[in-house]
Design an enzyme around this catalytic site. Sequence first.
Site, PDB file in Angstrom:
ATOM      1  N   ALA A 103     -44.529 -29.653 -50.306  1.00 11.03           N
ATOM      2  CA  ALA A 103     -44.380 -31.082 -50.628  1.00 11.03           C
ATOM      3  C   ALA A 103     -43.163 -31.332 -51.516  1.00 11.03           C
ATOM      4  CB  ALA A 103     -45.644 -31.587 -51.328  1.00 11.03           C
ATOM      5  N   GLY A 104     -42.412 -30.288 -51.812  1.00 14.93           N
ATOM      6  CA  GLY A 104     -41.305 -30.414 -52.770  1.00 14.93           C
ATOM      7  C   GLY A 104     -39.998 -30.884 -52.147  1.00 14.93           C
ATOM      8  N   MET A 130     -30.325 -26.754 -49.014  1.00 15.62           N
ATOM      9  CA  MET A 130     -31.185 -25.561 -49.039  1.00 15.62           C
ATOM     10  C   MET A 130     -32.156 -25.569 -47.869  1.00 15.62           C
ATOM     11  SD  MET A 130     -31.862 -22.719 -50.323  1.00 15.62           S
ATOM     12  CE  MET A 130     -32.683 -21.937 -48.946  1.00 15.62           C
ATOM     13  N   ILE A 140     -37.452 -18.287 -51.472  1.00 18.02           N
ATOM     14  CA  ILE A 140     -36.414 -19.228 -51.893  1.00 18.02           C
ATOM     15  C   ILE A 140     -36.498 -19.477 -53.405  1.00 18.02           C
ATOM     16  CG2 ILE A 140     -35.678 -21.656 -51.702  1.00 18.02           C
ATOM     17  CD1 ILE A 140     -36.527 -21.574 -48.743  1.00 18.02           C
ATOM     18  N   SER A 141     -37.709 -19.443 -53.970  1.00 18.72           N
ATOM     19  CA  SER A 141     -37.930 -19.778 -55.387  1.00 18.72           C
ATOM     20  C   SER A 141     -37.035 -18.945 -56.300  1.00 18.72           C
ATOM     21  CB  SER A 141     -39.385 -19.522 -55.765  1.00 18.72           C
ATOM     22  OG  SER A 141     -40.254 -20.036 -54.787  1.00 18.72           O
ATOM     23  N   ASN A 142     -36.405 -19.630 -57.236  1.00 18.00           N
ATOM     24  CA  ASN A 142     -35.516 -18.956 -58.188  1.00 18.00           C
ATOM     25  C   ASN A 142     -36.254 -18.454 -59.419  1.00 18.00           C
ATOM     26  OD1 ASN A 142     -32.773 -18.838 -57.342  1.00 18.00           O
ATOM     27  ND2 ASN A 142     -32.705 -21.079 -57.376  1.00 18.00           N
ATOM     28  N   GLY A 147     -45.235 -24.603 -51.083  1.00 16.18           N
ATOM     29  CA  GLY A 147     -44.392 -25.506 -51.880  1.00 16.18           C
ATOM     30  C   GLY A 147     -43.853 -26.583 -50.946  1.00 16.18           C
ATOM     31  N   HIS A 195     -28.256 -13.747 -55.870  1.00 17.14           N
ATOM     32  CA  HIS A 195     -28.181 -15.210 -55.818  1.00 17.14           C
ATOM     33  C   HIS A 195     -28.224 -15.821 -57.218  1.00 17.14           C
ATOM     34  CE1 HIS A 195     -28.471 -19.277 -54.396  1.00 17.14           C
ATOM     35  NE2 HIS A 195     -29.571 -19.452 -55.105  1.00 17.14           N
ATOM     36  N   ASP A 252     -25.653 -19.680 -49.988  1.00 18.90           N
ATOM     37  CA  ASP A 252     -24.351 -19.194 -50.460  1.00 18.90           C
ATOM     38  C   ASP A 252     -23.388 -19.022 -49.284  1.00 18.90           C
ATOM     39  OD1 ASP A 252     -25.424 -18.973 -53.076  1.00 18.90           O
ATOM     40  OD2 ASP A 252     -26.346 -17.071 -52.504  1.00 18.90           O
ATOM     41  N   ARG A 295     -22.374 -22.445 -48.003  1.00 17.34           N
ATOM     42  CA  ARG A 295     -21.347 -23.006 -48.903  1.00 17.34           C
ATOM     43  C   ARG A 295     -19.989 -22.351 -48.648  1.00 17.34           C
ATOM     44  NH1 ARG A 295     -25.433 -22.921 -53.861  1.00 17.34           N
ATOM     45  NH2 ARG A 295     -26.079 -25.093 -53.758  1.00 17.34           N
TER      46      ARG A 295
HETATM   47  P1  NAD Z   1     -39.437 -29.253 -56.371  1.00 10.39           P
HETATM   48  O1  NAD Z   1     -39.965 -29.369 -57.747  1.00 10.39           O
HETATM   49  O2  NAD Z   1     -38.895 -30.475 -55.717  1.00 10.39           O
HETATM   50  O3  NAD Z   1     -40.563 -28.678 -55.415  1.00 10.39           O
HETATM   51  C1  NAD Z   1     -41.304 -27.549 -55.743  1.00 10.39           C
HETATM   52  C2  NAD Z   1     -42.676 -27.692 -55.153  1.00 10.39           C
HETATM   53  O4  NAD Z   1     -43.434 -26.536 -55.503  1.00 10.39           O
HETATM   54  C3  NAD Z   1     -43.462 -28.911 -55.679  1.00 10.39           C
HETATM   55  O5  NAD Z   1     -43.912 -29.715 -54.618  1.00 10.39           O
HETATM   56  C4  NAD Z   1     -44.600 -28.287 -56.445  1.00 10.39           C
HETATM   57  O6  NAD Z   1     -45.811 -29.049 -56.392  1.00 10.39           O
HETATM   58  C5  NAD Z   1     -44.758 -26.960 -55.711  1.00 10.39           C
HETATM   59  N1  NAD Z   1     -45.508 -25.977 -56.468  1.00 10.39           N
HETATM   60  C6  NAD Z   1     -45.518 -25.728 -57.796  1.00 10.39           C
HETATM   61  N2  NAD Z   1     -46.405 -24.766 -58.087  1.00 10.39           N
HETATM   62  C7  NAD Z   1     -46.958 -24.388 -56.914  1.00 10.39           C
HETATM   63  C8  NAD Z   1     -47.945 -23.448 -56.569  1.00 10.39           C
HETATM   64  N3  NAD Z   1     -48.551 -22.680 -57.484  1.00 10.39           N
HETATM   65  N4  NAD Z   1     -48.287 -23.335 -55.273  1.00 10.39           N
HETATM   66  C9  NAD Z   1     -47.688 -24.103 -54.336  1.00 10.39           C
HETATM   67  N5  NAD Z   1     -46.761 -25.016 -54.605  1.00 10.39           N
HETATM   68  C10 NAD Z   1     -46.402 -25.152 -55.884  1.00 10.39           C
HETATM   69  O7  NAD Z   1     -38.334 -28.102 -56.389  1.00 10.39           O
HETATM   70  P2  NAD Z   1     -37.249 -27.753 -55.244  1.00 10.39           P
HETATM   71  O8  NAD Z   1     -36.022 -28.512 -55.497  1.00 10.39           O
HETATM   72  O9  NAD Z   1     -37.905 -27.839 -53.919  1.00 10.39           O
HETATM   73  O10 NAD Z   1     -36.928 -26.222 -55.609  1.00 10.39           O
HETATM   74  C11 NAD Z   1     -37.906 -25.231 -55.450  1.00 10.39           C
HETATM   75  C12 NAD Z   1     -37.380 -23.869 -55.867  1.00 10.39           C
HETATM   76  O11 NAD Z   1     -36.329 -23.449 -54.996  1.00 10.39           O
HETATM   77  C13 NAD Z   1     -36.761 -23.836 -57.273  1.00 10.39           C
HETATM   78  O12 NAD Z   1     -37.178 -22.672 -57.933  1.00 10.39           O
HETATM   79  C14 NAD Z   1     -35.271 -23.799 -57.012  1.00 10.39           C
HETATM   80  O13 NAD Z   1     -34.552 -23.216 -58.063  1.00 10.39           O
HETATM   81  C15 NAD Z   1     -35.228 -22.956 -55.766  1.00 10.39           C
HETATM   82  N6  NAD Z   1     -33.983 -23.047 -54.984  1.00 10.39           N
HETATM   83  C16 NAD Z   1     -33.514 -21.896 -54.412  1.00 10.39           C
HETATM   84  C17 NAD Z   1     -32.377 -21.915 -53.647  1.00 10.39           C
HETATM   85  C18 NAD Z   1     -31.860 -20.664 -53.007  1.00 10.39           C
HETATM   86  O14 NAD Z   1     -30.714 -20.645 -52.555  1.00 10.39           O
HETATM   87  N7  NAD Z   1     -32.639 -19.606 -52.895  1.00 10.39           N
HETATM   88  C19 NAD Z   1     -31.682 -23.128 -53.445  1.00 10.39           C
HETATM   89  C20 NAD Z   1     -32.194 -24.284 -54.023  1.00 10.39           C
HETATM   90  C21 NAD Z   1     -33.355 -24.233 -54.804  1.00 10.39           C
HETATM   91  C1  LMR Z   2     -28.571 -23.205 -55.457  1.00 14.06           C
HETATM   92  O1  LMR Z   2     -27.800 -22.253 -55.306  1.00 14.06           O
HETATM   93  O2  LMR Z   2     -28.255 -24.372 -55.165  1.00 14.06           O
HETATM   94  C2  LMR Z   2     -29.980 -22.939 -55.928  1.00 14.06           C
HETATM   95  O3  LMR Z   2     -30.138 -21.630 -56.350  1.00 14.06           O
HETATM   96  C3  LMR Z   2     -30.458 -23.929 -56.934  1.00 14.06           C
HETATM   97  C4  LMR Z   2     -29.767 -23.821 -58.262  1.00 14.06           C
HETATM   98  O4  LMR Z   2     -30.472 -23.716 -59.268  1.00 14.06           O
HETATM   99  O5  LMR Z   2     -28.536 -23.864 -58.311  1.00 14.06           O
END
Ligand code: NAD
Ligand code: LMR
Length: 333
Positions: free
Chosen positions: A10-11, A233, A118-120, A8, A180, A151, A154
């Site tokens: 590029a996100g 994050m 990390i993914s939610n 992931g 989380h 967390d 923060r």
């Molecule tokens: P984003 O949309 O900016 O980036 C996600 C990336 O995942 C994209 O580049 C997309 O192309 C890629 N992706 C999608 N499907 C894929 C696959 N099958 N294989 C590989 N890559 C794939 O999103 P983001 O803001 O980077 O957030 C990503 C995730 O992290 C979300 O689920 C978000 O809720 C979670 N998150 C978790 C925390 C935490 O504390 N754990 C904090 C913030 C965000």
């Molecule tokens: C966060 O805590 O910032 C992440 O889990 C992203 C969200 O959905 O709040």
Amino acid sequence: MVKAVVLGAAGGIGQPLALLLKASPLVDQLGLYDIVNTPGVAADLSHIATPAKVEGYLPPDDGLKKALTGADVVVIPAGVPRKPGMTRDDLFKINAGIVRDLATGIATVAPKAFILVISNPVNSTVPIVAEVLKKHGVFDPKRLFGVTTLDVVRASTFVAEVINDLSVASKVVVPVVGGHSGVTIVPLLSQSSHPLPSSFSQDQLQALTTRVQFGGDEVVKAKDGAGSATLSMAYAGAEFAVKVISAIKGETGIVAPSYVHLSADKTSGDALKKEIGKDLEYFSAPVVIGAEGVVEIKPLGKLTDFEKGLIQAAIPELETNIEKGVSFIGGSK
Ligand code: NAD
Ligand code: LMR
């Protein structure tokens, strides 16, 4: 030699996280995988004058397999983020399948890698990864981590704001336990390394606790449809990943909070179950990490009645979230 891989990459999180990992002298090789844009991200990062050799892969031509080959640490920020009005659980529908497929790749190509999710919704995606690994006969609970560092970051920042001294923010240590999402995030403010002002009232304590629990919502609201926390994050994810890499490289005494399977260390895991009064499979707590993974799950220690209440309020949602992840893969307890 340590190879770190970001799935992931590029996100919104993936790019700054990859940047921070490229900037770390501890990373020797950096594999980047996404369904879009990774060649560009990799080319860009590869011009930075640090040791890590960067490679970017897309799905064609076995890109996931190539990215994961030789991985020691795999960080997964792949998946969709929240928009205002959504809960993290609302992301399950899309992200569960994404995480399952990536975990399948890890199970077959890099079964011994440390996996940082990390993914939610983390409370459910970590059990999904575990169940996939179990199905492939390669589950090692010592090497699977739900990343809850944001967390903790923060809580440090918000306590520093309360004591009106942001210069100490990076030194404030507040254990944040549970899970989380919302009420499952339990900051143990009574154990803050920098105590709250003695004039702090119960109402203020409640407000600060709520702010840590719903800090993610603050960012989702401010971004107004453009996603959730990405930069903070990436900072938190890199902090955790660098701790894990330091442990792999032999540094001892590393403690970091994480959402782990409570069998990761049976003795301390069982003790923690006793402390919370519930036989949960997963819980987040400070863990001691060594070269082979989780060494010990730290006890929660002395809690106030308020904190005991927060833990009890977290348990039902955690239970439901865990069960949802487990049953998605068809596993059973
Ligand atoms: P984003 O949309 O900016 O980036 C996600 C990336 O995942 C994209 O580049 C997309 O192309 C890629 N992706 C999608 N499907 C894929 C696959 N099958 N294989 C590989 N890559 C794939 O999103 P983001 O803001 O980077 O957030 C990503 C995730 O992290 C979300 O689920 C978000 O809720 C979670 N998150 C978790 C925390 C935490 O504390 N754990 C904090 C913030 C965000
Ligand atoms: C966060 O805590 O910032 C992440 O889990 C992203 C969200 O959905 O709040």
